[in-house]
Write a protein that holds these residues in place. Structure first.
Motif, short mmCIF file in Angstrom:
data_model
loop_
_atom_site.label_atom_id
_atom_site.label_comp_id
_atom_site.label_asym_id
_atom_site.label_seq_id
_atom_site.Cartn_x
_atom_site.Cartn_y
_atom_site.Cartn_z
N ARG A 394 0.79 -1.11 0.04
CA ARG A 394 0.08 0.02 -0.06
C ARG A 394 0.92 1.26 -0.31
O ARG A 394 1.62 1.54 1.06
CB ARG A 394 -1.12 -0.04 1.31
CG ARG A 394 -2.10 -1.13 1.48
CD ARG A 394 -2.75 -1.07 2.57
NE ARG A 394 -3.50 -2.11 2.89
CZ ARG A 394 -3.31 -3.29 3.52
NH1 ARG A 394 -1.97 -3.28 4.10
NH2 ARG A 394 -3.97 -4.14 3.51
N GLU A 475 -2.80 -0.61 -4.13
CA GLU A 475 -3.42 -1.27 -3.03
C GLU A 475 -3.18 -2.88 -3.63
O GLU A 475 -3.98 -3.20 -4.05
CB GLU A 475 -4.88 -1.11 -2.74
CG GLU A 475 -5.67 -2.08 -1.90
CD GLU A 475 -5.24 -1.63 -0.38
OE1 GLU A 475 -5.31 -2.74 0.29
OE2 GLU A 475 -5.07 -0.74 -0.02
N HIS A 476 -2.00 -3.36 -2.92
CA HIS A 476 -1.63 -4.69 -3.47
C HIS A 476 -1.98 -4.91 -4.90
O HIS A 476 -1.01 -4.37 -5.66
CB HIS A 476 -2.63 -5.88 -2.77
CG HIS A 476 -2.49 -6.01 -1.39
ND1 HIS A 476 -2.90 -5.15 -0.21
CD2 HIS A 476 -1.50 -6.88 -0.70
CE1 HIS A 476 -2.32 -5.28 0.86
NE2 HIS A 476 -1.48 -6.66 0.74
N GLU A 544 2.04 -1.32 7.35
CA GLU A 544 1.85 -2.80 6.91
C GLU A 544 1.90 -3.50 7.90
O GLU A 544 2.76 -3.52 8.68
CB GLU A 544 2.65 -2.95 5.85
CG GLU A 544 2.19 -2.17 4.09
CD GLU A 544 2.59 -2.80 3.24
OE1 GLU A 544 2.36 -2.57 1.89
OE2 GLU A 544 3.87 -3.39 3.08
#
Length: 546
Positions: A394, A475-476, A544
């Motif tokens: 992220r 986002e990933h 994270e």
């Protein structure tokens, strides 16, 4: 007891080699086609790390012109002996064909931050060289050996581990090159390091290939040149056949001791994602590691006269590892660059060549980064691109751009980049009618495709010279872009782009690096137009977790 969280070096930081000097730890990692070469991270506690320097900062040490993707610097080895640092490395000039052209080099320095010497050439017999400092001051080059020209099978291409004495006074290899180890049944034996302990020589190697079957194997001998016997318990470290593990592909290690005598190993690892839009059918299929190969650390138990093994039992990597006792030394990391100083943020690198005032300037327009448009993104020469590693699943990045293109062949903007065929590029370009267009150019050349698929989505028109703000957010597996005319009110592009067309196993032409985010400018007319960027702001919206 303090704890370290793996990976300790996130993002593209593969093939770690480590040395402990007094109270300081230094990790060297591969940089492939990115310049300057060989990243050095520094820590005083194994928990907190900072990017300290890059060793190979001039063309005489590292010539990458025309380097193919995933070529360049493979698996450096950093050691300390005789009151100086020693770094051996390979500059891979061709790979993936019937032969691998991979000359080895040695540079030295009295201080980790340099100045580093001009290189000594140490042949070209394979890759992954390391330098072993034996008793009495003798030194030996140890590396994997490539098979004969035209070798096609793994067993033929990876032809064991060799050793040869190096004479530093004469700046050359001397004596016979001897093969000391064929490897275990895992195959793909590479990344060797030798350690002397308790009357034994221990040979640590990477095996199994740098994917899901990767491993660290250990063999030992009473004599430096063998014969070596493998640890009967198998690999010291591996993630093979363990879909439950967070850290996949654990391998390519290097053993070291902390000041209190505790043993550890560094190692590379992956944290792959499922390929976007592809249903999952198996834990090790259709995966992409968008961050590339990263670096982890594990505790090791190494009793006198025995093989080294992971301290917590078994051979699987742990996400959380007890760190050495002692004070902690956190570092501040500057993620934003406003381009107000004389040098770029240390996270930035360029492709295949050093930054030069003729195409990258911090003084042409004070408070801005000026990039002169040169070759297209497809070229392996003259790339006006400056970028940093994507280190988080992220993340966001933002810049402001002033650009006055007169041709559709003139472009500048914000890019997420893996290689010349795999990227997403939010850019401004001329429309050929006196105006400008802003849009996203995407290129995808995933394995199995016959040719790259390039798409262009234009989202707005502007007048030349108007300032525009550009943003991207990951986002990933999902990447989104936005633009703004004031830097506050953002227009998000409706389409969500695929982050998994970048990273390990994403590309048909390369496979060892990671995603980079940065700024670039192209001018395929040859006129050499300039673009001005007011900042590069890399942000981590949330911390994270594992």
């Amino acid at each position: 007891m303090p704890e370290l969280i793996n990976p300790v070096l996130t993002g593209f930081n593969p093939d770690p080699s480590i040395v402990a000097v007094g109270e300081d730890y230094y990790i060297a990692t591969s940089t492939f086609e990115w310049f300057p070469g060989v990243q050095i991270h520094h820590s005083k506690d194994l928990v907190h790390w900072r990017l300290l320097t890059r060793v190979l900062d001039r063309v005489s040490q590292l010539d990458l012109r025309g380097c193919q993707h995933s070529g360049g610097v493979w698996a450096p080895c950093l050691t300390y002996a005789d009151d100086q640092f020693w770094l051996v490395y390979t500059n891979v000039r061709s790979h993936g064909g019937p032969v691998t052209d991979s000359p080895h080099f040695l540079v030295t320095a009295p201080d980790i931050e340099g100045p580093w010497s001009e290189p000594v050439v140490l042949g070209a017999n394979g890759f992954d060289p390391s330098l072993f400092h034996d008793k009495g001051g003798k030194k030996y080059l140890v590396n994997m050996q490539m098979g004969s020209v035209g070798a096609v099978g793994v067993e033929e291409r990876f032809d064991g581990i060799t050793i040869q004495e190096y004479c530093h006074d004469r700046k050359k290899l001397v004596g016979e090159r001897i093969k000391i180890w064929e490897g275990t049944e895992l195959g793909v034996t590479e990344g060797p390091h030798i350690y002397r302990k308790d009357g034994w020589y221990y040979l640590l190697t990477a095996e199994g290939g740098t994917a899901f079957n990767h491993a660290v194997s250990v063999a030992r001998s009473r004599n430096l040149t063998g014969p070596y016997e493998a640890d009967p318990d198998g690999p010291m470290l591996t993630s093979a056949n363990r879909p439950d593990l967070n850290l996949k592909s654990a391998g390519h290690g290097d053993l070291f001791q902390s000041p209190d005598g505790s043993w550890f190993t560094v190692h590379l690892c992956h944290r792959p994602l499922q390929k976007r839009g592809v249903p999952e059918t198996a834990w090790d299929q259709d995966k992409v590691a968008i961050l590339g190969r990263e670096t982890g650390i594990q505790r090791v138990a190494w009793p006198d006269g025995e093989f080294p093994r992971l301290a917590d039992g078994g051979n699987a990597p742990s996400d959380i590892v007890p760190a050495p006792e002692g004070p902690l030394y956190p570092w501040e990391d500057a993620l934003r660059d406003d381009f107000n100083g004389p040098v770029l943020n240390p996270h930035f690198q360029t492709l295949r060549e050093p930054a030069d005032e003729s195409w990258l300037s911090l003084s042409r327009c004070p408070g801005s980064l000026s990039l002169k448009g040169r070759n297209s993104l497809f070229s392996r020469f003259d790339q006006s691109l400056v970028a940093r590693r994507l280190q988080h699943f992220r993340a966001e990045a933002e810049t402001g751009l002033v650009f006055s293109p007169t041709s559709p062949k003139q472009e500048a903007g914000l890019i997420a980049y893996y290689d010349r065929n795999n990227y997403h590029y939010l850019r401004m370009a001329g429309d050929g009618k006196g105006g400008c267009r802003v849009g996203v150019v995407s290129s995808d050349f995933s394995p199995g495709m016959e040719r790259p698929l390039i798409t262009v989505q234009n989202v707005c028109d502007l007048k030349p010279g108007a300032k525009i703000y550009l943003k991207m957010m990951n986002e990933h597996a999902d990447l989104r872009f936005a633009w703004s005319l004031n830097g506050e009110e953002w227009n998000w592009i409706e389409q969500t782009f695929d982050s998994t067309n970048m990273g390990d196993w994403s590309s048909a032409i390369s496979g060892f690096a990671g995603t980079f985010w940065g700024l670039c400018c192209q001018d395929m007319t040859g006129d050499g137009i300039w673009a001005e960027f007011d900042c590069f702001d890399y942000r981590i919206p949330v911390k994270e977790t594992l």
